[in-house]
Scaffold this motif. Structure first.
Motif, PDB file in Angstrom:
ATOM      1  N   UNK A  81      -5.045  -1.123   9.290  1.00  0.00           N
ATOM      2  CA  UNK A  81      -3.622  -0.802   9.141  1.00  0.00           C
ATOM      3  C   UNK A  81      -2.792  -1.211  10.360  1.00  0.00           C
ATOM      4  N   UNK A  82      -3.451  -1.385  11.509  1.00  0.00           N
ATOM      5  CA  UNK A  82      -2.716  -1.818  12.702  1.00  0.00           C
ATOM      6  C   UNK A  82      -2.104  -3.202  12.509  1.00  0.00           C
ATOM      7  N   UNK A  83      -2.639  -3.950  11.537  1.00  0.00           N
ATOM      8  CA  UNK A  83      -2.187  -5.327  11.321  1.00  0.00           C
ATOM      9  C   UNK A  83      -1.351  -5.461  10.041  1.00  0.00           C
ATOM     10  N   UNK A  84      -1.076  -4.329   9.400  1.00  0.00           N
ATOM     11  CA  UNK A  84      -0.344  -4.350   8.125  1.00  0.00           C
ATOM     12  C   UNK A  84       1.052  -3.749   8.306  1.00  0.00           C
ATOM     13  N   UNK A  85       1.955  -4.068   7.385  1.00  0.00           N
ATOM     14  CA  UNK A  85       3.236  -3.344   7.401  1.00  0.00           C
ATOM     15  C   UNK A  85       2.951  -1.862   7.174  1.00  0.00           C
ATOM     16  N   UNK A  86       3.812  -0.973   7.648  1.00  0.00           N
ATOM     17  CA  UNK A  86       3.560   0.457   7.436  1.00  0.00           C
ATOM     18  C   UNK A  86       3.397   0.768   5.944  1.00  0.00           C
ATOM     19  N   UNK A  87       2.389   1.608   5.626  1.00  0.00           N
ATOM     20  CA  UNK A  87       2.202   1.997   4.223  1.00  0.00           C
ATOM     21  C   UNK A  87       3.402   2.806   3.755  1.00  0.00           C
ATOM     22  N   UNK A  88       3.717   2.696   2.466  1.00  0.00           N
ATOM     23  CA  UNK A  88       4.835   3.450   1.900  1.00  0.00           C
ATOM     24  C   UNK A  88       4.346   4.890   1.674  1.00  0.00           C
ATOM     25  N   UNK A  89       5.123   5.894   2.107  1.00  0.00           N
ATOM     26  CA  UNK A  89       4.581   7.259   2.129  1.00  0.00           C
ATOM     27  C   UNK A  89       4.394   7.937   0.774  1.00  0.00           C
ATOM     28  N   UNK A  90       5.030   7.430  -0.288  1.00  0.00           N
ATOM     29  CA  UNK A  90       4.888   8.103  -1.591  1.00  0.00           C
ATOM     30  C   UNK A  90       5.300   7.135  -2.708  1.00  0.00           C
ATOM     31  N   UNK A 106       0.854  -1.189   0.000  1.00  0.00           N
ATOM     32  CA  UNK A 106       0.000   0.000   0.000  1.00  0.00           C
ATOM     33  C   UNK A 106       0.886   1.232   0.000  1.00  0.00           C
ATOM     34  N   UNK A 107       0.560   2.152  -0.919  1.00  0.00           N
ATOM     35  CA  UNK A 107       1.387   3.352  -1.107  1.00  0.00           C
ATOM     36  C   UNK A 107       0.474   4.574  -1.043  1.00  0.00           C
ATOM     37  N   UNK A 108       0.805   5.529  -0.208  1.00  0.00           N
ATOM     38  CA  UNK A 108       0.040   6.781  -0.200  1.00  0.00           C
ATOM     39  C   UNK A 108       0.391   7.581  -1.456  1.00  0.00           C
ATOM     40  N   UNK A 109      -0.645   8.103  -2.105  1.00  0.00           N
ATOM     41  CA  UNK A 109      -0.419   8.841  -3.353  1.00  0.00           C
ATOM     42  C   UNK A 109      -1.184  10.152  -3.362  1.00  0.00           C
ATOM     43  N   UNK A 110      -0.772  11.031  -4.258  1.00  0.00           N
ATOM     44  CA  UNK A 110      -1.443  12.326  -4.405  1.00  0.00           C
ATOM     45  C   UNK A 110      -2.845  12.132  -4.990  1.00  0.00           C
ATOM     46  N   UNK A 111      -3.731  13.123  -4.820  1.00  0.00           N
ATOM     47  CA  UNK A 111      -5.132  12.956  -5.259  1.00  0.00           C
ATOM     48  C   UNK A 111      -5.283  12.729  -6.757  1.00  0.00           C
ATOM     49  N   UNK A 112      -4.417  13.341  -7.568  1.00  0.00           N
ATOM     50  CA  UNK A 112      -4.552  13.162  -9.027  1.00  0.00           C
ATOM     51  C   UNK A 112      -4.244  11.712  -9.392  1.00  0.00           C
ATOM     52  N   UNK A 167      -3.954   2.262  -5.036  1.00  0.00           N
ATOM     53  CA  UNK A 167      -2.746   2.365  -4.200  1.00  0.00           C
ATOM     54  C   UNK A 167      -2.954   1.638  -2.870  1.00  0.00           C
ATOM     55  N   UNK A 168      -4.229   1.450  -2.490  1.00  0.00           N
ATOM     56  CA  UNK A 168      -4.511   0.633  -1.288  1.00  0.00           C
ATOM     57  C   UNK A 168      -4.580  -0.827  -1.743  1.00  0.00           C
TER      58      UNK A 168
END
Lengths: 104, 351
Positions: free
Chosen positions: B303-312, B264-270, B279-280
């Motif tokens: 998310x408490x049970x997942x590896x930390x999401x990648x920030x970008x 899972x990677x956090x991404x910009x709105x566009x 991205x989830x």
């Protein structure tokens, strides 16, 4: 020959929802429709043996949680890919607040 | 160096996966209370109608501007934007509509699925079945037909995916093969024979449409028709490859826990609009019935049970690109995400 089996309290199933019951090592799914009619089918998807009680009920459709395969739980009819085999259904009724299913 | 693995659907690794119980296996799921899961699984037409009107509306607007400015260089930015909506957003629409979760109304999923399949040049039938297999056997070698980061990775080829250099020609070749009534051994391994007729029918319709596009180019003595239909699959592909590679690349193979092979990677709105929240990706694999517009909430739930999401996106590439370089000489190298300690029934952390 009918063999009506107690599957649990009718009130334990929410409207438009499904619960799973295991009897004799076999999985069943019990449904309560929006108009408060109860139905029973085999508990595993005919596509890949996934537990249908974890799926989504929409009207008379149960959708498998793994591959989105759909069945009409009132008839057991598969509704499109990846379902190629219908689901077995069983007669169900409510007596004294208990769901009874004829497992034949 | 170890023997290269066989990623085909008919090879030894596929047979070994079946023998090892990796095919159609039971996968780990983070528990979610049934009541909450039902809320998250609920379908709605609203978000997908809004996004589809925006998607197709923007395509019409950018195409109109590009045609008006053709053949000056001023048309380039408009084609660039149009191309991404055609050649990249079609990938996520193919995906979400294929699951049947984008819209509540069935025919809307079907309509968007067919349009997106044509744009991304994926046969609607074989790709539906290949994706079914991808969810059954995610990154199981010899079983999953959608593995991109095969080991050792061909990094040059992967780089060319950004421009659809292989994808469009391969898609068109496959279309012609299907139009001629032929299906490959790999496709036959996951597409039931009863479905083949649909494969061939759609391919024949598409072949006629592509011939019409080529004819229009010849008659008008212009590239314009192909720049609007077909070629955007190349010049607009970069965004779906950019985001798509973050899904599984560098992570482990032959595991039955999506936390170890999906990201899972956090991404910009566009990017999230173009990618329709895929991205989830870990959450999507764990609970495929949850529609795109609820994936963020599902992420918060588990998310408490997942590896930390990648920030970008950039951070994801910094994570997996060096690993893929290393895999060229040692294919056993991979990323092992750190899993959180399991929680006990009372909510405290286990040992």
């Amino acid at each position: 020959m009918s063999t009506w089996t107690d599957m649990g309290a009718a009130g334990d199933i929410e409207q438009e929802d499904v619960v799973g019951v295991e009897i004799g090592g076999r999985a069943y799914a019990i449904y309560r429709s929006l108009d408060d009619v109860y139905y029973a089918t085999d508990g595993l998807c005919t596509h890949q043996q996934v537990r249908l009680c974890e799926g989504l009920v929409m009207g008379h459709i149960i959708e498998c949680p793994k591959h989105n395969g759909r069945f009409d739980y009132t008839t057991g009819e598969g509704r499109g890919v990846p379902i190629r085999e219908n689901l077995r259904t069983y007669p169900a009724k409510v007596v004294d607040g208990r769901v009874l299913v004829d497992l034949g | 160096m170890s023997q290269p693995r066989d990623y085909s659907m008919t090879g030894d690794d596929g047979r070994a996966a079946v023998a090892r119980g990796l095919a159609d296996a039971q996968w780990y799921q983070t528990p979610v209370a049934r009541k909450r899961l039902k809320e998250l699984m609920q379908r709605s037409d609203g978000p997908a109608i809004r996004d589809t009107v925006l998607w197709l509306g923007l395509m019409v607007a950018f195409a109109t501007a590009a045609i008006a400015l053709w053949p000056s260089w001023w048309c380039v930015p408009f084609f660039a934007a149009y191309g991404v909506l055609y050649g990249s957003a079609s990938d996520s629409r193919w995906h979400e509509a294929g699951h049947g979760t984008a819209f509540k109304t069935r025919w809307m999923n079907t309509a968007v699925y067919q349009i997106a399949c044509f744009m991304i040049v994926r046969n609607p039938t074989t790709w539906r079945w290949s994706h079914t297999r991808h969810h059954s056997d995610t990154i199981i070698v010899g079983r999953d037909p959608e593995i991109v980061g095969m080991r050792p990775p061909k990094l040059g080829s992967i780089a060319l995916y950004f421009f659809g250099v292989f994808d469009l020609p391969r898609g068109l070749r496959t279309m012609v093969r299907h139009a001629l009534g032929r299906i490959s051994a790999d496709e036959a391994s996951y597409t039931p024979e009863s479905e083949h007729r649909k494969v061939f029918r759609d391919a024949r319709i598409w072949t006629v449409l592509y011939i019409a596009i080529v004819a229009a180019c010849v008659v008008r003595d212009s590239w314009l028709p192909a720049l609007l239909v077909g070629l955007p699959r190349m010049y607009g592909a970069w965004h779906h490859v950019l985001t798509g590679l973050t899904q599984h690349c560098g992570l482990d193979e032959d595991v039955t826990d999506h936390r170890l092979n999906s990201r899972t990677v956090y991404m910009n709105p566009v990017s999230r609009f173009i990618y329709w929240n895929m991205n989830y990706h870990l959450e999507h694999h764990m609970y495929p019935l949850v529609p795109f517009h609820h994936l963020r909430e599902l992420h918060d739930e588990i998310k408490h049970d997942l590896p930390p999401a990648i920030p970008s996106i950039a951070a994801a590439y910094r994570q997996f690109v060096p690993v893929m370089f290393a895999q060229r000489t040692d294919p056993s190298v991979c990323i092992h995400p750190q899993l959180p300690a399991p929680r006990l029934a009372d909510g405290t952390l286990g040992a």
